[in-house]
Design an enzyme around this catalytic site. Structure first.
Site, PDB file in Angstrom:
ATOM      1  N   ASP A  13      25.807  60.925  68.411  1.00  0.00           N
ATOM      2  CA  ASP A  13      26.355  59.642  68.825  1.00  0.00           C
ATOM      3  C   ASP A  13      27.288  59.940  69.995  1.00  0.00           C
ATOM      4  O   ASP A  13      27.713  61.080  70.179  1.00  0.00           O
ATOM      5  CB  ASP A  13      27.111  59.010  67.653  1.00  0.00           C
ATOM      6  CG  ASP A  13      27.757  57.687  68.027  1.00  0.00           C
ATOM      7  OD1 ASP A  13      27.094  56.864  68.683  1.00  0.00           O
ATOM      8  OD2 ASP A  13      28.936  57.494  67.677  1.00  0.00           O
ATOM      9  N   ASP A  15      30.331  57.653  71.509  1.00  0.00           N
ATOM     10  CA  ASP A  15      31.730  57.283  71.324  1.00  0.00           C
ATOM     11  C   ASP A  15      32.235  57.733  69.952  1.00  0.00           C
ATOM     12  O   ASP A  15      31.694  57.348  68.922  1.00  0.00           O
ATOM     13  CB  ASP A  15      31.907  55.773  71.485  1.00  0.00           C
ATOM     14  CG  ASP A  15      31.474  55.299  72.869  1.00  0.00           C
ATOM     15  OD1 ASP A  15      32.015  55.810  73.860  1.00  0.00           O
ATOM     16  OD2 ASP A  15      30.578  54.435  72.956  1.00  0.00           O
TER      17      ASP A  15
END
Length: 193
Positions: A13, A15
């Site tokens: 991922d 952020d």
């Protein structure tokens, strides 16, 4: 005839995993790498994992920034990974949001996590073995998407596992390095015996 997918991946991922979570980061000057991300990704590369980013980018859908701004930041981020000896194979993103999207961006998407679309597309485009792959995320939706895609190992960065039921909950990227080493040593051991 069924396809054979040879290469395992480390799905990341963005952020909260690659960069420090801030309010819809979309400018280079606001982008702060999480401590240990390059060490982790260099290790993953040495272990033969393909590095793939899978990121929801609802800020585009909400009108906070444009796809062009996202691509500019992504190009810069990818250059940094390459310079650090951990090149990214691909970055997949989903700009849509079913409730808060604006205009054409307000819709359901099979690619928006917790749906598995980005990882399934990566599988098909990059020739990945999802069962031997890992995902590192910081939200329940990351874990759910990986499980739906058939990713073998899920790592949740943070202390609260909620109902996500990841394979492992880790507190730092150093912990993620230890999990990677242990996982691939066990896999090599199984291959030998």
């Amino acid at each position: 005839m069924t396809k054979t997918y040879a290469k395992p991946a480390l799905f990341l991922d963005r952020d909260g995993v690659i960069n420090v979570e801030k309010n819809y980061v979309h400018r280079i000057e606001d982008f702060e790498f999480v401590d240990g991300i390059f060490d982790l990704c260099r290790l993953a590369t040495r272990l033969g994992l393909v590095l793939v980013v899978v990121t929801n980018q609802a800020g585009i859908g909400r009108g906070f920034y444009t796809e062009a701004q996202f691509h500019e930041l992504t190009a810069w981020m990818s250059e940094r990974f390459a310079a650090e000896g951990a090149p990214l194979a691909a970055v997949y993103f989903c700009p849509f949001h079913p409730e808060h999207g604006v205009g054409e961006y307000k819709c359901e998407s099979f690619e928006r996590k917790p749906n598995p679309g980005m990882m399934l597309r990566a599988r098909d485009e990059l020739g990945l073995d999802l069962a031997r792959s890992l995902l590192l995320g910081d939200k329940e939706s990351d874990i759910a998407a990986a499980k739906a895609a058939g990713v073998g190992v899920t790592l949740l960065l943070g202390e609260d596992a909620d109902s996500a039921r990841p394979t492992v909950v880790i507190c730092s990227l150093a912990d993620a390095c230890a999990v990677l080493e242990r996982h691939f040593l066990l896999e090599l051991h199984d291959d030998v015996f």
